[in-house]
Write an enzyme that holds these catalytic residues in place. Structure first.
Site, PDB file in Angstrom:
ATOM      1  N   LYS B  76       0.958  -1.268   0.043  1.00 26.81           N
ATOM      2  CA  LYS B  76      -0.006  -0.193   0.010  1.00 26.81           C
ATOM      3  C   LYS B  76       0.840   1.441   0.149  1.00 26.81           C
ATOM      4  CE  LYS B  76      -4.080   2.014   2.532  1.00 26.81           C
ATOM      5  NZ  LYS B  76      -4.917   1.930   3.640  1.00 26.81           N
ATOM      6  N   SER B 151      -9.876   2.184   2.567  1.00 27.82           N
ATOM      7  CA  SER B 151      -8.836   2.930   1.857  1.00 27.82           C
ATOM      8  C   SER B 151      -7.716   1.951   0.900  1.00 27.82           C
ATOM      9  CB  SER B 151      -8.140   3.638   2.725  1.00 27.82           C
ATOM     10  OG  SER B 151      -7.287   3.137   3.578  1.00 27.82           O
ATOM     11  N   SER B 175     -10.222  -0.131   6.712  1.00 31.90           N
ATOM     12  CA  SER B 175      -9.637  -0.099   5.605  1.00 31.90           C
ATOM     13  C   SER B 175      -8.921  -1.400   5.025  1.00 31.90           C
ATOM     14  CB  SER B 175      -8.682   0.903   5.673  1.00 31.90           C
ATOM     15  OG  SER B 175      -9.237   2.277   5.532  1.00 31.90           O
TER      16      SER B 175
END
Lengths: 491, 486
Positions: B76, B151, B175
């Site tokens: 990420k 997210s 997330s």
């Protein structure tokens, strides 16, 4: 109208830790700009603060020294505001729960002014002391209209020490600031270097009609980094406030700056544009927990503090209040004095005090040296004083020996004074027979002077003493010499 | 090869069936071919990836390979990686090349894992759909008209589309779990403090926690073992002995007590889609078949979780994001009059709408006169919620329920309705407020879209969570289904 001035101080002391309060960067002063700013100090994305326990240790020592309460639990909070040299755009500080609560600092006025003056003693109460980080510096020169940012200082640990509004004159404020300055250096938590900004004061000043209970509106003078500026700034500010009120004006709460060039203060911002710092507990740091064991360990490592030591110097050595205060102006002086006494013997305390404050201080001063750089060690000075006390040396000859010690004669040997006396043959003549023989010789050689004395001319006596001292090459004990000469002449 | 689990890939590597370089190239080629349709990655750097893979091959040849050596992973773009552009999905960091490695990246590097690239995410992890990213919307491989969740949507889409065998995510309010649910993955958010936050760009410090996203619980256990561990650079990192999270995978579930919060089911169904709820009920039936019992528990303060979360997370974010001021790195407005103007233009131009909304909320709730009413009140609610869970765990071993009230929603559908977007996280947020570990795993499909089952454990119950998930995955094949893309 009679006005009373009310002053409270907020003092920022840089703590003497090797690394910063939340990062591993060095805190040494004077490096190339940004050479001591790592990822944490630059506030790069993703970095986190880690508390330096050495800074906490300093806070504990301070708390113990002022007899405040060392909080078992205190909390770091973020103080949010934007400024180019504040890299995270918040300062990590302590807000609701500071590490030290309460305590006090004793001041005495007069004692450092001149000998013999009666000292006025008073304790200034402390509100709190808390840990926080310093900001960086903005540099406005040499960047062609732009500003440079140096983050070497960013993250340097600070102890902010907040007093109660207990001071009533600039002299008291300076006495408090000096006492605090002595204290933080004494307990080794700060080098207190004023030029490098390691010890800075903000002064909250207000005035009120004498006898009124409510405080007047205060204005805060920021960033005073010398005792002289502190005094000047408070004096100017107080007079300005009094004049304003007497002219029918009002004081508005404000932050002001002192301009050392003009000696005046001027408002920087008023209450209306005061920041809302939006303090909240820093979620990156756990509450600071200090257990009893940590406090006890710190207590065991504390030196004797200036106040008790000053009182002990009076009680134990019979020193005057003035001498005791002077000899406890720093830990180095106090330690030097006591080491000299230890070498000279307890009864020699007063002459040791005189030598430390007199000849030694003058000589250091002349050469602009600190006590730590004295070529004459405490043991050597004590050894010298011992020879004065036991009559081996007169004060005058002792000054010669001191000079020789200063110049390195005798190296760093603790008994160097004895070696010099021996080598130079400076031992005082105290043998009654030897003095008599000396005097007989002088009297025989100067019949005219003897006749003058007998005719009532007292001056002739001094001339004879001079002749005798000359014959003794200055080494005869002056009291004995005088006494025997008078006996011989008046017989 | 692309359907293999990490465990199977490690076997292939050690059997010399394939080299790390070949494996990396296989994924990089797929990314080239397929990612333009998915947009899972923000940054791919072939050269760097292949160099890392070659080093992993050399390490294996030297006989020093561990279980993750040579395994390609997607990271990420919230994790700082030395020499890699690290954007956090923001224009503000669009040009920021990080000079240091996050703790998580360091640990993967030490294990010899290979980094395939940095995945897309909601800007500064603020969002539930990956639509707030400055770098464009990531598409759900199950239906490219829909969001992958957020997210960590880029990571989820990458793994679902077989553009990486596994990835990392971070979870502040759901997330990891919500995108895992929407993309048919297994993802775990560990107990707060288990994975170091050093180098993980902060959104809400007291809630953020990194974790793995993979296809199976077994792979999650393997990844978590590498990611977890005490780190002195993170003061909230927990000092605990290293754990083998796979130790209990095979343990039978007989006697396991599963708590079903009445606030998730029945009366307080809170607008959970019937299709989603059906799959959840079926999954629970499967657990009963595996020997578990279910008991009703209560989490009465749950309804306060969303407001409390948006106060606390926004407050912390308003301060955490203050450092992006244009002074030292990152975006700076090209023209400005003075320092204040520079700050204002830089931040107005550098941040997107959702980030600005939360900075404003956070600034407001911390302001003088509002702090007690909002921030302190939210902290009180936080304690109540933690207390609710503590009570519930006296009566059960694990708590189960849906991860998300809906399956993947359409791109654009909720962008203009922040409150509706915030409700996507209604089942996940309380877990972060309490700091508990929780995971999401595939539990079937509703109208062709994946449904996630959420499993919540008591503090440090990661091994137990993974055990429950693994046994379920032994009995079902939902997690093996893959979208028909590429």
């Amino acid at each position: 109208m009679n006005w009373e001035i009310v002053i409270g101080l907020e003092t920022h002391a840089h703590l003497a830790t090797r690394s910063k309060i939340f990062s591993g960067s060095s805190t040494a002063f004077g490096a190339e700009p940004n050479a001591q700013a790592n990822a944490v100090d630059l506030a790069l994305p993703g970095v986190l603060p880690v508390l330096n326990r050495a800074a906490v240790e300093c806070a504990i020592r301070f708390g113990l020294a002022v007899e405040g309460r060392v909080a078992r639990k205190s909390v770091f909070a973020r103080k949010n505001y934007f400024y180019p040299d504040l890299p995270k755009a918040y300062q990590i500080s302590q807000y609701e729960l500071p590490v030290v609560v309460g305590g006090g600092v004793a001041i005495s006025l007069g004692k450092t002014e001149k000998a013999g003056e009666e000292a006025m003693e008073k304790t200034i109460r402390l509100t709190r002391a808390h840990l926080e980080e310093d900001a960086g510096k903005s540099l406005h020169e040499d960047f062609r209209g732009k500003s440079g940012i140096d983050l070497n200082r960013a993250g340097t640990p600070l102890l902010e020490i907040v007093s109660e509004p207990d001071m009533r004159s600039s002299a008291e404020a300076v006495a408090y600031a000096r006492a605090l300055h002595t204290l933080v250096r004494w307990i080794g938590v700060s080098d207190g270097n004023l030029q490098e900004g390691s010890f800075r004061c903000d002064a909250n000043v207000s005035v009120r009609p004498a006898g009124q209970r409510e405080f007047g509106t205060r204005r805060e003078i920021k960033n005073l980094n010398s005792f002289r500026f502190l005094q000047q700034a408070i004096d100017y500010e107080a007079q300005w406030q009094i004049a304003t009120l007497e002219d029918g004006g009002r004081i508005e709460q404000a932050t002001v700056l002192f301009d050392p060039g003009t000696g005046e203060t001027r408002a920087m911002r008023t209450k209306e544009d005061a920041h809302d710092y939006r303090y909240f507990p820093d979620p990156d740091l756990l509450p600071l927990i200090i257990d009893d064991e940590w406090i006890e360990r710190a207590r065991a490592a504390m030196p004797e503090l200036p106040e008790p030591r000053r009182r002990r110097f009076i009680d134990e050595y019979g020193l005057s209040a003035y001498d005791a205060a002077t000899l406890t102006s720093s830990l180095e002086v106090a330690d030097y004095f006591e080491a000299a006494v230890a070498a000279a013997g307890g009864s020699a305390a007063k002459p040791c005090a005189n030598w430390v404050m007199g000849d030694l201080a003058a000589r250091l001063n002349r050469e602009d040296r600190a006590l730590a750089e004295s070529p004459v060690s405490a043991a050597q000075l004590g050894g010298l004083v011992a020879r004065i006390v036991d009559g081996t040396l007169s004060n005058n000859i002792a000054k010669q020996v001191f000079e020789a010690l200063w110049n390195g004669e005798g190296g760093n040997h603790p008994k160097a004074a004895d070696e010099i006396i021996e080598k130079r043959g400076l031992k005082q003549i105290t043998d009654a027979g030897a003095i008599d023989a000396l005097l007989d010789q002088v009297l025989a050689a100067n019949p005219s002077m003897v006749a003058e004395f007998k005719a009532g001319r007292e001056k002739a006596f001094n001339a004879l003493v001079g002749q005798a001292m000359k014959a003794a090459r200055g080494k005869a004990n002056p009291q004995q010499l005088n006494a025997r000469l008078r006996e011989k002449l008046e017989r | 090869m692309i359907d293999r689990t990490l465990k199977q890939l490690a076997q292939a590597l050690s059997a010399k069936e394939i080299s790390s370089v070949e494996l990396a190239r296989l994924y990089l080629d797929r990314i080239d071919r397929i990612d333009p349709r998915i947009k899972a990655y923000i940054t791919v750097d072939r050269e760097k990836t292949l160099a890392q893979a070659a080093a992993a091959d050399a390490r294996r040849a030297a006989g020093e390979a561990g279980p993750l050596t040579g395994i390609p992973l997607a990271q990420k773009d919230i994790f700082c990686a030395e020499g890699w552009r690290t954007t956090c999905g923001s224009k503000m960091l669009g040009n920021f090349v990080c000079p240091y490695d996050a703790a998580v990246i360091e640990r993967f590097n030490a294990a010899g894992a290979v980094m395939l690239g940095k995945t897309n995410m909601d800007e500064f992890a603020m969002g539930s759909s990956t639509e707030t990213s400055y770098f464009g919307v990531t598409r759900n491989p199950w239906d490219v008209g829909r969001v992958p969740g957020g997210s960590s949507g880029g990571s989820a889409a990458a793994v679902a589309a077989r553009l990486a065998p596994a990835a990392t995510g971070t979870d502040t309010g759901g997330s990891i779990r919500q995108p895992a649910a929407l993309c048919n993955l297994t993802g775990i958010k560990p107990t707060y403090g288990v994975v170091s936050r050093y180098g993980m760009i902060a959104y809400a410090s007291s809630l953020d926690q990194g974790g793995p996203m993979a296809r199976t619980a077994e792979d999650c256990a393997l990844l978590l073992k590498v990611m977890a561990g005490f780190d002195a650079r993170d003061s909230t990192s927990l000092e605990r002995p290293a754990e083998d999270y796979a130790r209990d995978l095979e343990k039978p579930l007989a006697g396991l007590k599963i708590g079903l919060p009445k606030e998730f089911f029945g009366e307080g169904g809170e607008g959970c889609d019937a299709g989603v709820m059906r799959r959840i009920e079926e999954a629970l039936a499967e657990y009963r078949r595996l020997g578990a019992q279910t008991v009703e528990v209560g989490l009465p303060s749950m309804k306060l979780a969303i407001p409390a979360y948006y106060v606390i997370a926004s407050a912390e974010a308003s301060s955490n994001l203050a450092r992006y001021d244009g002074v030292r790195y990152g975006y700076r407005a090209p023209e400005y009059d003075d320092i204040i103007d520079m700050y204002m233009k830089t931040r107005a131009q550098g941040f997107g709408e959702e980030v600005k909304r939360r900075i404003l909320i956070g600034t407001y709730v911390l302001s003088h006169g509002y702090y007690d009413a909002y921030y302190l009140q939210a902290q009180r609610i936080r304690r109540l919620i933690a207390g609710d869970f503590a009570e519930a765990f006296k009566r059960c071993d694990l708590i189960m329920g849906p991860t998300s009230p809906t399956t993947a929603f359409r791109i654009g559908e909720r962008v203009s309705d922040p409150v509706r977007m915030y409700l996507s996280d209604i089942y996940t947020i309380a877990v972060n407020l309490a700091g508990l570990p929780a995971m999401s795993m595939p539990a079937g499909f509703a109208e062709g879209l994946p449904v996630g089952l959420q499993v919540i454990g008591d503090y440090f119950a990661e091994a137990k969570l993974l055990n429950a998930a693994h046994r379920y995955q032994q009995a079902t094949d939902w997690h093996l289904r893959r979208p028909t893309i590429g």
